[in-house]
Design an enzyme around this catalytic site. Structure first.
Site, PDB file in Angstrom:
ATOM      1  N   ASP A 208      18.029   7.460 -16.772  1.00  0.00           N
ATOM      2  CA  ASP A 208      19.049   6.708 -17.514  1.00  0.00           C
ATOM      3  C   ASP A 208      20.226   7.602 -17.918  1.00  0.00           C
ATOM      4  O   ASP A 208      20.030   8.754 -18.327  1.00  0.00           O
ATOM      5  CB  ASP A 208      18.396   6.120 -18.777  1.00  0.00           C
ATOM      6  CG  ASP A 208      19.356   5.303 -19.596  1.00  0.00           C
ATOM      7  OD1 ASP A 208      19.803   4.258 -19.111  1.00  0.00           O
ATOM      8  OD2 ASP A 208      19.695   5.716 -20.731  1.00  0.00           O
ATOM      9  N   GLU A 272      20.713   7.205 -12.466  1.00  0.00           N
ATOM     10  CA  GLU A 272      21.783   6.260 -12.805  1.00  0.00           C
ATOM     11  C   GLU A 272      23.084   7.047 -12.833  1.00  0.00           C
ATOM     12  O   GLU A 272      23.379   7.763 -13.795  1.00  0.00           O
ATOM     13  CB  GLU A 272      21.543   5.612 -14.171  1.00  0.00           C
ATOM     14  CG  GLU A 272      22.584   4.531 -14.422  1.00  0.00           C
ATOM     15  CD  GLU A 272      22.714   4.095 -15.882  1.00  0.00           C
ATOM     16  OE1 GLU A 272      23.111   2.951 -16.096  1.00  0.00           O
ATOM     17  OE2 GLU A 272      22.444   4.899 -16.784  1.00  0.00           O
TER      18      GLU A 272
HETATM   19  C1  NOJ Z   1      22.238   2.712 -19.354  1.00  0.00           C
HETATM   20  C2  NOJ Z   1      21.302   1.563 -19.468  1.00  0.00           C
HETATM   21  O1  NOJ Z   1      21.239   0.915 -18.236  1.00  0.00           O
HETATM   22  C3  NOJ Z   1      21.821   0.672 -20.579  1.00  0.00           C
HETATM   23  O2  NOJ Z   1      21.155  -0.552 -20.635  1.00  0.00           O
HETATM   24  C4  NOJ Z   1      21.672   1.437 -21.859  1.00  0.00           C
HETATM   25  O3  NOJ Z   1      22.207   0.684 -22.929  1.00  0.00           O
HETATM   26  C5  NOJ Z   1      22.402   2.759 -21.785  1.00  0.00           C
HETATM   27  N1  NOJ Z   1      22.146   3.477 -20.567  1.00  0.00           N
HETATM   28  C6  NOJ Z   1      21.987   3.670 -22.904  1.00  0.00           C
HETATM   29  O4  NOJ Z   1      20.673   4.106 -22.699  1.00  0.00           O
END
Ligand code: NOJ
Length: 552
Positions: A208, A272
Protein backbone atom coordinates in the site's frame (compact mmCIF):
# COMPACT_ATOMS: atom_id res chain seq x y z
CA UNK A 1 0.16 -24.62 7.05
CA UNK A 2 -1.34 -25.59 3.71
CA UNK A 3 0.67 -25.61 0.50
CA UNK A 4 -0.18 -23.27 -2.30
CA UNK A 5 -1.57 -24.90 -5.42
CA UNK A 6 0.66 -26.05 -8.23
CA UNK A 7 -0.07 -23.56 -10.96
CA UNK A 8 0.00 -25.91 -13.86
CA UNK A 9 3.72 -26.33 -13.65
CA UNK A 10 4.67 -22.66 -14.20
CA UNK A 11 7.59 -21.70 -12.00
CA UNK A 12 6.39 -18.10 -12.02
CA UNK A 13 2.78 -18.54 -10.99
CA UNK A 14 2.20 -14.82 -10.64
CA UNK A 15 2.69 -14.38 -14.39
CA UNK A 16 -0.26 -16.62 -15.24
CA UNK A 17 -2.31 -15.57 -12.20
CA UNK A 18 -5.60 -13.73 -12.45
CA UNK A 19 -5.96 -11.58 -9.35
CA UNK A 20 -9.36 -10.83 -7.84
CA UNK A 21 -9.40 -7.90 -5.45
CA UNK A 22 -11.75 -8.39 -2.51
CA UNK A 23 -12.83 -5.50 -0.31
CA UNK A 24 -13.63 -7.68 2.73
CA UNK A 25 -16.27 -5.34 4.17
CA UNK A 26 -18.33 -5.88 1.06
CA UNK A 27 -18.08 -9.50 -0.06
CA UNK A 28 -20.10 -11.52 2.44
CA UNK A 29 -21.40 -10.92 5.93
CA UNK A 30 -21.87 -14.07 8.03
CA UNK A 31 -22.99 -12.52 11.33
CA UNK A 32 -25.71 -10.09 10.28
CA UNK A 33 -23.93 -6.87 11.28
CA UNK A 34 -24.02 -5.61 7.70
CA UNK A 35 -20.24 -5.76 7.31
CA UNK A 36 -18.48 -8.46 5.31
CA UNK A 37 -16.05 -10.68 7.21
CA UNK A 38 -13.36 -13.30 6.71
CA UNK A 39 -15.61 -16.35 7.15
CA UNK A 40 -17.72 -14.66 4.48
CA UNK A 41 -14.78 -14.50 2.11
CA UNK A 42 -14.04 -18.18 2.82
CA UNK A 43 -17.67 -19.05 2.14
CA UNK A 44 -17.52 -17.29 -1.23
CA UNK A 45 -14.22 -18.74 -2.41
CA UNK A 46 -15.96 -21.54 -4.35
CA UNK A 47 -17.96 -18.90 -6.22
CA UNK A 48 -14.76 -17.08 -7.10
CA UNK A 49 -13.12 -20.32 -8.18
CA UNK A 50 -16.15 -21.02 -10.36
CA UNK A 51 -15.72 -17.63 -11.99
CA UNK A 52 -12.21 -18.76 -12.87
CA UNK A 53 -9.86 -16.45 -11.00
CA UNK A 54 -6.94 -18.07 -9.22
CA UNK A 55 -5.59 -15.46 -6.80
CA UNK A 56 -7.43 -13.40 -4.23
CA UNK A 57 -6.07 -10.13 -2.88
CA UNK A 58 -7.74 -8.98 0.33
CA UNK A 59 -7.85 -5.32 1.32
CA UNK A 60 -6.84 -5.01 5.01
CA UNK A 61 -8.56 -6.85 7.82
CA UNK A 62 -6.07 -6.01 10.60
CA UNK A 63 -6.97 -4.46 13.94
CA UNK A 64 -7.95 -0.90 13.27
CA UNK A 65 -10.13 1.96 14.53
CA UNK A 66 -11.41 1.93 10.91
CA UNK A 67 -10.97 5.63 10.29
CA UNK A 68 -9.65 4.66 6.87
CA UNK A 69 -11.39 1.27 6.92
CA UNK A 70 -8.41 -0.81 7.85
CA UNK A 71 -5.67 1.24 6.20
CA UNK A 72 -5.10 2.67 9.70
CA UNK A 73 -3.62 -0.31 11.50
CA UNK A 74 -3.13 -0.79 15.24
CA UNK A 75 -1.81 -4.35 14.99
CA UNK A 76 -0.50 -5.69 11.68
CA UNK A 77 -0.44 -9.23 13.05
CA UNK A 78 -3.98 -9.54 14.31
CA UNK A 79 -7.47 -9.47 12.85
CA UNK A 80 -10.00 -6.81 13.68
CA UNK A 81 -12.98 -8.40 15.49
CA UNK A 82 -15.33 -6.98 12.87
CA UNK A 83 -13.67 -9.32 10.34
CA UNK A 84 -13.02 -12.36 12.58
CA UNK A 85 -9.95 -13.97 14.09
CA UNK A 86 -6.55 -15.28 13.14
CA UNK A 87 -8.11 -18.73 13.00
CA UNK A 88 -10.45 -17.37 10.32
CA UNK A 89 -7.44 -16.27 8.25
CA UNK A 90 -5.96 -19.75 8.58
CA UNK A 91 -9.23 -21.28 7.49
CA UNK A 92 -9.46 -18.87 4.55
CA UNK A 93 -5.93 -19.62 3.35
CA UNK A 94 -6.43 -23.35 3.82
CA UNK A 95 -9.70 -23.34 1.88
CA UNK A 96 -8.25 -21.16 -0.86
CA UNK A 97 -5.32 -23.49 -1.36
CA UNK A 98 -7.61 -26.50 -1.40
CA UNK A 99 -9.59 -24.83 -4.18
CA UNK A 100 -6.45 -23.99 -6.14
CA UNK A 101 -6.44 -20.30 -5.23
CA UNK A 102 -3.62 -18.18 -3.84
CA UNK A 103 -4.03 -15.43 -1.28
CA UNK A 104 -2.40 -11.99 -1.24
CA UNK A 105 -2.70 -9.64 1.71
CA UNK A 106 -2.59 -5.88 1.78
CA UNK A 107 0.61 -4.79 3.51
CA UNK A 108 0.61 -1.24 4.85
CA UNK A 109 4.21 -0.14 5.32
CA UNK A 110 3.81 3.62 4.99
CA UNK A 111 1.87 4.47 8.13
CA UNK A 112 0.10 3.07 11.16
CA UNK A 113 -2.94 4.23 13.07
CA UNK A 114 -2.27 6.94 15.64
CA UNK A 115 -3.67 4.40 18.11
CA UNK A 116 -0.90 1.91 17.30
CA UNK A 117 1.25 1.13 20.34
CA UNK A 118 4.31 2.34 18.42
CA UNK A 119 2.84 5.78 17.85
CA UNK A 120 1.37 6.07 21.31
CA UNK A 121 4.88 5.46 22.66
CA UNK A 122 6.52 7.70 20.09
CA UNK A 123 4.35 10.67 20.95
CA UNK A 124 4.65 10.14 24.70
CA UNK A 125 7.95 12.07 24.96
CA UNK A 126 10.53 13.64 22.69
CA UNK A 127 13.21 11.38 24.11
CA UNK A 128 11.24 8.15 23.96
CA UNK A 129 13.29 5.48 22.13
CA UNK A 130 10.35 4.99 19.77
CA UNK A 131 10.14 8.71 18.89
CA UNK A 132 12.09 8.36 15.64
CA UNK A 133 9.94 5.55 14.37
CA UNK A 134 7.77 8.37 12.98
CA UNK A 135 8.56 11.63 11.19
CA UNK A 136 8.70 14.67 13.50
CA UNK A 137 9.53 18.31 12.94
CA UNK A 138 9.66 21.46 15.00
CA UNK A 139 7.14 24.11 13.97
CA UNK A 140 7.99 26.34 11.00
CA UNK A 141 9.52 29.80 11.50
CA UNK A 142 6.05 31.34 11.88
CA UNK A 143 5.22 28.81 14.59
CA UNK A 144 2.88 26.91 12.25
CA UNK A 145 3.29 23.83 10.06
CA UNK A 146 6.91 23.09 9.06
CA UNK A 147 6.32 23.41 5.31
CA UNK A 148 3.70 23.23 2.53
CA UNK A 149 3.35 19.45 2.31
CA UNK A 150 -0.25 18.41 1.66
CA UNK A 151 -2.19 15.38 2.87
CA UNK A 152 -3.76 13.21 0.20
CA UNK A 153 -7.07 13.46 2.03
CA UNK A 154 -7.13 17.26 2.29
CA UNK A 155 -5.37 19.78 4.53
CA UNK A 156 -1.75 19.95 5.65
CA UNK A 157 0.30 16.78 5.94
CA UNK A 158 1.47 17.86 9.42
CA UNK A 159 -0.40 17.70 12.70
CA UNK A 160 0.80 19.30 15.91
CA UNK A 161 1.28 17.03 18.87
CA UNK A 162 0.48 19.61 21.51
CA UNK A 163 1.97 17.73 24.44
CA UNK A 164 5.46 17.55 22.92
CA UNK A 165 5.26 20.69 20.77
CA UNK A 166 6.31 19.03 17.50
CA UNK A 167 4.48 18.24 14.30
CA UNK A 168 4.25 14.71 12.88
CA UNK A 169 3.95 13.95 9.20
CA UNK A 170 1.09 12.00 7.62
CA UNK A 171 0.63 11.51 3.90
CA UNK A 172 -3.01 10.58 4.57
CA UNK A 173 -5.24 11.24 7.61
CA UNK A 174 -3.87 12.83 10.77
CA UNK A 175 -4.79 9.49 12.33
CA UNK A 176 -2.34 7.76 9.95
CA UNK A 177 1.14 8.98 10.98
CA UNK A 178 3.93 8.04 8.56
CA UNK A 179 6.53 5.55 9.72
CA UNK A 180 10.16 6.56 9.39
CA UNK A 181 11.72 3.97 7.10
CA UNK A 182 15.15 5.55 7.60
CA UNK A 183 15.12 3.94 11.05
CA UNK A 184 16.61 0.40 10.91
CA UNK A 185 14.28 -0.86 13.65
CA UNK A 186 11.26 0.21 11.65
CA UNK A 187 12.55 -1.74 8.68
CA UNK A 188 13.16 -4.78 10.83
CA UNK A 189 9.75 -4.59 12.48
CA UNK A 190 8.02 -4.20 9.12
CA UNK A 191 9.88 -7.17 7.64
CA UNK A 192 8.88 -9.25 10.67
CA UNK A 193 5.27 -8.59 9.74
CA UNK A 194 5.78 -10.07 6.28
CA UNK A 195 7.38 -13.10 7.86
CA UNK A 196 4.47 -13.50 10.28
CA UNK A 197 1.97 -13.79 7.43
CA UNK A 198 4.17 -15.93 5.24
CA UNK A 199 4.43 -18.37 8.11
CA UNK A 200 0.63 -18.50 8.12
CA UNK A 201 0.70 -19.55 4.48
CA UNK A 202 -0.13 -16.46 2.46
CA UNK A 203 1.26 -16.22 -1.05
CA UNK A 204 2.23 -12.58 -1.26
CA UNK A 205 1.43 -8.96 -0.63
CA UNK A 206 0.09 -5.84 -2.22
CA UNK A 207 2.19 -2.93 -0.96
CA UNK A 208 0.00 0.00 0.00
CA UNK A 209 1.00 3.62 -0.70
CA UNK A 210 4.40 2.32 -1.58
CA UNK A 211 5.88 5.44 -3.18
CA UNK A 212 5.40 7.41 0.04
CA UNK A 213 7.77 5.47 2.34
CA UNK A 214 10.47 8.12 2.45
CA UNK A 215 10.47 11.90 2.65
CA UNK A 216 13.33 14.33 2.24
CA UNK A 217 14.56 14.75 5.82
CA UNK A 218 15.52 18.40 5.20
CA UNK A 219 11.75 19.01 4.83
CA UNK A 220 11.98 21.51 1.92
CA UNK A 221 8.78 23.03 0.53
CA UNK A 222 7.29 21.20 -2.44
CA UNK A 223 7.20 23.27 -5.66
CA UNK A 224 3.82 24.70 -6.58
CA UNK A 225 1.98 22.91 -9.39
CA UNK A 226 1.05 25.57 -11.98
CA UNK A 227 -1.53 23.22 -13.53
CA UNK A 228 -3.48 22.79 -10.30
CA UNK A 229 -7.20 23.42 -10.82
CA UNK A 230 -8.65 24.07 -7.35
CA UNK A 231 -12.26 23.68 -8.56
CA UNK A 232 -11.79 20.06 -9.57
CA UNK A 233 -8.45 18.73 -8.37
CA UNK A 234 -7.60 17.00 -5.15
CA UNK A 235 -5.98 19.66 -2.96
CA UNK A 236 -2.75 17.65 -2.74
CA UNK A 237 -2.22 18.41 -6.46
CA UNK A 238 -1.51 22.03 -5.49
CA UNK A 239 2.13 21.01 -5.13
CA UNK A 240 4.41 18.52 -6.89
CA UNK A 241 5.30 15.85 -4.32
CA UNK A 242 8.95 15.64 -5.26
CA UNK A 243 10.13 15.54 -1.64
CA UNK A 244 7.50 13.15 -0.30
CA UNK A 245 7.18 10.54 -3.01
CA UNK A 246 9.56 8.09 -4.67
CA UNK A 247 12.71 9.23 -2.87
CA UNK A 248 15.90 7.42 -4.01
CA UNK A 249 16.07 5.30 -0.83
CA UNK A 250 12.80 3.67 -1.84
CA UNK A 251 14.55 1.56 -4.42
CA UNK A 252 16.87 0.05 -1.82
CA UNK A 253 13.79 -1.05 0.07
CA UNK A 254 12.33 -2.48 -3.14
CA UNK A 255 15.46 -4.59 -3.58
CA UNK A 256 15.57 -5.57 0.10
CA UNK A 257 11.94 -6.63 0.19
CA UNK A 258 12.35 -8.69 -2.96
CA UNK A 259 15.52 -10.37 -1.71
CA UNK A 260 13.95 -11.12 1.62
CA UNK A 261 10.70 -12.47 0.32
CA UNK A 262 12.33 -14.57 -2.38
CA UNK A 263 14.55 -16.15 0.25
CA UNK A 264 11.41 -17.29 2.05
CA UNK A 265 9.93 -19.12 -0.94
CA UNK A 266 7.71 -18.50 -3.90
CA UNK A 267 5.78 -15.34 -3.05
CA UNK A 268 4.79 -12.22 -4.89
CA UNK A 269 5.07 -8.48 -4.23
CA UNK A 270 2.58 -6.27 -6.03
CA UNK A 271 3.28 -2.59 -5.45
CA UNK A 272 0.75 0.21 -5.41
CA UNK A 273 2.62 2.67 -7.60
CA UNK A 274 0.45 5.24 -9.31
CA UNK A 275 2.77 6.31 -12.15
CA UNK A 276 2.87 6.61 -15.91
CA UNK A 277 3.80 3.45 -17.86
CA UNK A 278 7.38 4.52 -18.48
CA UNK A 279 7.98 5.15 -14.78
CA UNK A 280 6.64 1.71 -13.80
CA UNK A 281 9.76 0.13 -15.25
CA UNK A 282 11.87 1.60 -12.44
CA UNK A 283 10.19 -0.62 -9.87
CA UNK A 284 11.49 -3.77 -11.54
CA UNK A 285 15.12 -2.70 -10.99
CA UNK A 286 17.62 -4.93 -12.83
CA UNK A 287 17.96 -8.66 -13.60
CA UNK A 288 20.70 -9.14 -10.98
CA UNK A 289 18.97 -6.94 -8.43
CA UNK A 290 15.30 -7.54 -9.16
CA UNK A 291 12.57 -5.31 -7.77
CA UNK A 292 8.84 -5.84 -7.49
CA UNK A 293 7.43 -8.92 -9.17
CA UNK A 294 4.48 -6.79 -10.25
CA UNK A 295 4.33 -3.01 -10.29
CA UNK A 296 0.63 -2.17 -10.13
CA UNK A 297 -0.25 -0.52 -13.42
CA UNK A 298 -3.19 1.82 -12.81
CA UNK A 299 -2.98 3.67 -16.10
CA UNK A 300 -6.33 2.33 -17.28
CA UNK A 301 -7.94 4.29 -14.44
CA UNK A 302 -7.13 7.59 -16.11
CA UNK A 303 -6.32 6.87 -19.76
CA UNK A 304 -8.99 8.13 -22.19
CA UNK A 305 -11.08 5.21 -23.36
CA UNK A 306 -10.35 5.50 -27.06
CA UNK A 307 -8.45 3.17 -29.34
CA UNK A 308 -5.57 5.59 -29.99
CA UNK A 309 -4.93 6.30 -26.31
CA UNK A 310 -5.08 2.61 -25.43
CA UNK A 311 -2.73 1.58 -28.23
CA UNK A 312 -0.35 4.31 -27.13
CA UNK A 313 -0.56 3.18 -23.51
CA UNK A 314 0.13 -0.46 -24.35
CA UNK A 315 3.02 0.42 -26.65
CA UNK A 316 4.59 2.81 -24.15
CA UNK A 317 4.33 0.22 -21.39
CA UNK A 318 5.65 -2.65 -23.52
CA UNK A 319 8.53 -0.48 -24.74
CA UNK A 320 9.42 0.68 -21.25
CA UNK A 321 9.40 -2.65 -19.44
CA UNK A 322 12.78 -4.34 -19.20
CA UNK A 323 12.96 -7.97 -20.35
CA UNK A 324 13.04 -9.38 -16.85
CA UNK A 325 9.84 -7.54 -15.90
CA UNK A 326 6.26 -8.70 -16.27
CA UNK A 327 3.28 -6.39 -16.92
CA UNK A 328 0.26 -5.87 -14.71
CA UNK A 329 -3.09 -4.29 -15.55
CA UNK A 330 -5.76 -2.91 -13.23
CA UNK A 331 -9.22 -1.91 -14.47
CA UNK A 332 -10.69 -0.86 -11.14
CA UNK A 333 -10.06 -0.68 -7.42
CA UNK A 334 -11.56 0.47 -4.14
CA UNK A 335 -10.31 4.04 -4.62
CA UNK A 336 -11.54 4.96 -8.11
CA UNK A 337 -14.79 5.08 -10.04
CA UNK A 338 -15.90 1.69 -11.36
CA UNK A 339 -15.19 0.85 -14.97
CA UNK A 340 -18.90 0.49 -15.89
CA UNK A 341 -19.51 4.01 -14.56
CA UNK A 342 -16.54 5.43 -16.37
CA UNK A 343 -17.24 4.03 -19.81
CA UNK A 344 -20.73 2.48 -19.70
CA UNK A 345 -21.80 -1.13 -19.65
CA UNK A 346 -21.27 -1.96 -23.32
CA UNK A 347 -17.68 -0.72 -23.24
CA UNK A 348 -17.10 -2.37 -19.85
CA UNK A 349 -17.52 -5.68 -21.72
CA UNK A 350 -14.90 -4.60 -24.22
CA UNK A 351 -12.69 -3.53 -21.31
CA UNK A 352 -13.04 -6.98 -19.74
CA UNK A 353 -11.79 -8.53 -22.96
CA UNK A 354 -8.89 -6.09 -23.04
CA UNK A 355 -7.94 -6.81 -19.43
CA UNK A 356 -7.96 -10.56 -19.93
CA UNK A 357 -6.21 -10.69 -23.30
CA UNK A 358 -3.52 -8.04 -23.02
CA UNK A 359 -0.06 -9.28 -21.93
CA UNK A 360 0.31 -9.22 -18.16
CA UNK A 361 -1.27 -10.26 -14.90
CA UNK A 362 -4.81 -8.86 -14.71
CA UNK A 363 -6.43 -7.53 -11.54
CA UNK A 364 -10.21 -7.69 -11.36
CA UNK A 365 -12.04 -5.58 -8.77
CA UNK A 366 -14.89 -7.45 -7.09
CA UNK A 367 -18.26 -6.69 -8.66
CA UNK A 368 -16.81 -5.51 -11.96
CA UNK A 369 -17.63 -8.99 -13.21
CA UNK A 370 -21.30 -8.03 -12.75
CA UNK A 371 -20.91 -4.60 -14.33
CA UNK A 372 -21.56 -2.94 -10.95
CA UNK A 373 -21.60 0.84 -11.16
CA UNK A 374 -20.82 3.58 -8.61
CA UNK A 375 -23.67 3.91 -6.13
CA UNK A 376 -24.79 7.37 -5.05
CA UNK A 377 -24.47 7.54 -1.26
CA UNK A 378 -26.78 9.98 0.55
CA UNK A 379 -24.85 12.34 2.88
CA UNK A 380 -26.22 10.70 6.04
CA UNK A 381 -24.79 7.33 4.97
CA UNK A 382 -21.30 8.54 4.02
CA UNK A 383 -18.53 6.43 5.57
CA UNK A 384 -15.36 7.42 3.76
CA UNK A 385 -13.11 9.86 5.67
CA UNK A 386 -12.06 11.55 2.45
CA UNK A 387 -15.67 12.44 1.63
CA UNK A 388 -16.15 13.59 5.22
CA UNK A 389 -13.04 15.82 5.06
CA UNK A 390 -13.78 17.22 1.61
CA UNK A 391 -17.52 16.79 1.09
CA UNK A 392 -19.35 17.06 -2.21
CA UNK A 393 -16.27 17.17 -4.45
CA UNK A 394 -16.56 13.62 -5.73
CA UNK A 395 -13.46 12.30 -3.92
CA UNK A 396 -15.45 9.93 -1.68
CA UNK A 397 -14.84 6.24 -2.31
CA UNK A 398 -18.00 4.77 -0.79
CA UNK A 399 -19.73 4.59 -4.20
CA UNK A 400 -17.23 1.94 -5.37
CA UNK A 401 -17.20 -0.08 -2.16
CA UNK A 402 -20.83 -1.11 -1.93
CA UNK A 403 -21.74 -4.70 -1.03
CA UNK A 404 -21.70 -7.49 -3.57
CA UNK A 405 -25.22 -8.55 -4.58
CA UNK A 406 -25.25 -12.33 -4.73
CA UNK A 407 -28.96 -12.78 -5.37
CA UNK A 408 -32.26 -10.92 -5.60
CA UNK A 409 -33.34 -11.44 -1.94
CA UNK A 410 -33.66 -8.54 0.54
CA UNK A 411 -30.08 -8.59 1.77
CA UNK A 412 -28.96 -9.84 -1.68
CA UNK A 413 -27.34 -12.87 -0.10
CA UNK A 414 -24.74 -10.48 1.38
CA UNK A 415 -26.30 -9.87 4.79
CA UNK A 416 -29.28 -10.60 6.95
CA UNK A 417 -28.84 -7.16 8.56
CA UNK A 418 -28.52 -3.62 7.29
CA UNK A 419 -25.59 -3.35 4.89
CA UNK A 420 -22.86 -0.88 5.89
CA UNK A 421 -23.33 0.83 2.52
CA UNK A 422 -26.47 0.61 0.39
CA UNK A 423 -26.75 -1.71 -2.60
CA UNK A 424 -27.00 -0.27 -6.07
CA UNK A 425 -30.58 0.36 -7.19
CA UNK A 426 -30.08 -2.31 -9.87
CA UNK A 427 -29.01 -5.09 -7.46
CA UNK A 428 -32.36 -6.88 -7.91
CA UNK A 429 -31.39 -7.70 -11.48
CA UNK A 430 -27.64 -7.24 -11.41
CA UNK A 431 -26.52 -10.01 -9.09
CA UNK A 432 -24.51 -13.21 -9.32
CA UNK A 433 -27.51 -15.57 -9.27
CA UNK A 434 -29.30 -13.88 -12.15
CA UNK A 435 -26.16 -13.41 -14.21
CA UNK A 436 -25.04 -17.00 -13.74
CA UNK A 437 -28.05 -18.25 -15.68
CA UNK A 438 -27.88 -15.61 -18.40
CA UNK A 439 -25.41 -16.62 -21.11
CA UNK A 440 -25.18 -13.00 -22.27
CA UNK A 441 -24.31 -11.61 -18.82
CA UNK A 442 -21.13 -9.84 -17.82
CA UNK A 443 -20.45 -12.60 -15.27
CA UNK A 444 -20.54 -15.23 -18.03
CA UNK A 445 -18.34 -13.07 -20.25
CA UNK A 446 -15.76 -12.88 -17.47
CA UNK A 447 -16.02 -16.62 -16.91
CA UNK A 448 -15.59 -17.37 -20.62
CA UNK A 449 -12.66 -15.00 -20.86
CA UNK A 450 -10.99 -16.52 -17.81
CA UNK A 451 -11.47 -20.01 -19.22
CA UNK A 452 -10.12 -19.03 -22.59
CA UNK A 453 -7.16 -17.39 -20.90
CA UNK A 454 -6.29 -20.49 -18.95
CA UNK A 455 -6.70 -22.67 -22.08
CA UNK A 456 -4.54 -20.46 -24.26
CA UNK A 457 -0.90 -20.12 -23.34
CA UNK A 458 -0.74 -17.37 -25.98
CA UNK A 459 -3.01 -15.29 -23.74
CA UNK A 460 -1.30 -16.15 -20.48
CA UNK A 461 2.31 -15.90 -21.53
CA UNK A 462 2.45 -15.07 -25.23
CA UNK A 463 4.31 -12.14 -26.70
CA UNK A 464 2.49 -8.99 -27.78
CA UNK A 465 2.57 -7.75 -31.39
CA UNK A 466 1.13 -5.20 -33.78
CA UNK A 467 -0.68 -3.05 -31.27
CA UNK A 468 -2.51 -0.38 -33.24
CA UNK A 469 -5.63 1.71 -33.44
CA UNK A 470 -7.66 2.10 -36.58
CA UNK A 471 -11.00 3.84 -36.96
CA UNK A 472 -11.84 3.49 -33.28
CA UNK A 473 -10.81 -0.16 -33.19
CA UNK A 474 -7.92 -1.46 -31.09
CA UNK A 475 -5.99 -4.41 -32.56
CA UNK A 476 -3.23 -6.55 -31.16
CA UNK A 477 -1.82 -10.04 -31.49
CA UNK A 478 -0.64 -12.50 -28.89
CA UNK A 479 1.75 -15.26 -29.96
CA UNK A 480 3.01 -18.44 -28.42
CA UNK A 481 4.98 -20.85 -30.58
CA UNK A 482 2.97 -21.18 -33.78
CA UNK A 483 -0.26 -20.06 -32.16
CA UNK A 484 -1.32 -16.51 -33.06
CA UNK A 485 -4.40 -14.84 -31.65
CA UNK A 486 -5.75 -11.58 -32.97
CA UNK A 487 -7.73 -9.41 -30.57
CA UNK A 488 -9.95 -6.74 -32.09
CA UNK A 489 -11.88 -4.37 -29.83
CA UNK A 490 -14.43 -1.81 -30.96
CA UNK A 491 -13.54 0.84 -28.43
CA UNK A 492 -15.07 3.63 -30.51
CA UNK A 493 -18.49 1.98 -30.42
CA UNK A 494 -19.35 2.10 -34.11
CA UNK A 495 -18.20 -1.31 -35.33
CA UNK A 496 -16.45 -1.59 -38.66
CA UNK A 497 -14.67 -3.90 -41.06
CA UNK A 498 -12.40 -6.57 -39.61
CA UNK A 499 -8.78 -6.39 -40.68
CA UNK A 500 -8.14 -8.73 -43.64
CA UNK A 501 -5.91 -11.08 -41.63
CA UNK A 502 -8.74 -11.66 -39.16
CA UNK A 503 -11.52 -12.53 -41.58
CA UNK A 504 -10.46 -16.10 -42.28
CA UNK A 505 -9.56 -16.70 -38.65
CA UNK A 506 -11.73 -18.64 -36.22
CA UNK A 507 -13.65 -16.82 -33.51
CA UNK A 508 -12.68 -18.10 -30.07
CA UNK A 509 -14.82 -15.61 -28.17
CA UNK A 510 -16.94 -12.53 -28.76
CA UNK A 511 -18.23 -10.03 -26.22
CA UNK A 512 -21.49 -10.46 -28.10
CA UNK A 513 -22.97 -13.71 -26.84
CA UNK A 514 -25.01 -14.04 -30.04
CA UNK A 515 -21.86 -14.61 -32.05
CA UNK A 516 -20.93 -18.26 -31.62
CA UNK A 517 -17.33 -19.38 -31.23
CA UNK A 518 -15.76 -21.81 -33.67
CA UNK A 519 -16.87 -20.03 -36.85
CA UNK A 520 -14.92 -17.85 -39.27
CA UNK A 521 -14.78 -14.26 -38.11
CA UNK A 522 -16.16 -12.87 -41.39
CA UNK A 523 -15.97 -9.31 -42.61
CA UNK A 524 -17.29 -7.14 -39.79
CA UNK A 525 -16.90 -6.30 -36.16
CA UNK A 526 -20.20 -5.44 -34.46
CA UNK A 527 -20.86 -2.27 -32.50
CA UNK A 528 -19.06 -2.39 -29.15
CA UNK A 529 -17.89 -5.88 -29.97
CA UNK A 530 -14.62 -7.42 -28.96
CA UNK A 531 -13.31 -10.57 -30.63
CA UNK A 532 -10.55 -13.04 -29.94
CA UNK A 533 -9.69 -14.71 -33.23
CA UNK A 534 -7.31 -17.62 -33.81
CA UNK A 535 -5.33 -16.95 -36.97
CA UNK A 536 -4.10 -19.66 -39.29
CA UNK A 537 -0.57 -21.01 -38.82
CA UNK A 538 0.72 -18.81 -41.68
CA UNK A 539 0.37 -15.71 -39.49
CA UNK A 540 3.51 -14.31 -37.95
CA UNK A 541 4.48 -17.14 -35.64
CA UNK A 542 7.23 -16.54 -33.07
CA UNK A 543 10.19 -18.90 -33.41
CA UNK A 544 9.75 -21.33 -30.52
CA UNK A 545 13.32 -20.63 -29.46
CA UNK A 546 12.35 -17.01 -28.67
CA UNK A 547 9.65 -18.01 -26.25
CA UNK A 548 10.40 -18.79 -22.62
CA UNK A 549 9.16 -22.39 -22.49
CA UNK A 550 8.31 -22.40 -18.82
CA UNK A 551 5.06 -24.30 -19.21
CA UNK A 552 3.48 -27.27 -21.01
C1 NOJ B 1 -4.08 3.50 -0.77
C2 NOJ B 1 -5.29 2.68 -0.49
O1 NOJ B 1 -5.66 2.02 -1.67
C3 NOJ B 1 -6.36 3.62 0.02
O2 NOJ B 1 -7.61 3.00 0.11
C4 NOJ B 1 -5.90 4.11 1.36
O3 NOJ B 1 -6.83 5.05 1.87
C5 NOJ B 1 -4.55 4.78 1.25
N1 NOJ B 1 -3.60 4.02 0.48
C6 NOJ B 1 -3.92 4.97 2.60
O4 NOJ B 1 -3.54 3.73 3.13
Amino acid sequence: MSSPPDHRGSDRWWQTATIYHVYPRSLQDTVGDGVGDLPGVTQRLPDLAELGIDTVWLSPFYRSPMLDFGYDVTDHCDVDPVFGTLADVDELVETAHRLGLRVLLDYIPNHTSDQHRWFVEARSARDHPRRDWYVWSDPGTDGGVPNNWRSEFGGPAWTLDEATGQYYYHAYLAEQPNLNWHHPDVRRAMLDILRFWIDRGVDGFRLDAFRRLFVDRAFPDEPENPDYRPEIDNESFAVHPIHTSEQPELFDVVAELRRTIDAWGDHVLLGEVYVEPDALARYHLTPDRPGLHLAGNFNLLWTEWDAGSLADLVNRYEDALPDHAWPNWVLGNHDRSRIASRIGNAQARVAAMFLLTVRGTPTIYYGDELGMTDVIIPPELVQDPWEKNVPGRGFGRDPVRTPMPWDASDGHGFTTGTPWLPFGADAGGRNVASQRTDPASMWNLYRDLLRLRSDETALELGTMHDVRAQDGVLHYQRRWGDRTLLIVLDVGGSGGPLPPEGRRGTVLLSTNAARRPGRPAGARLGVAEGLVIALGPDHGSTPASDVPMTRR
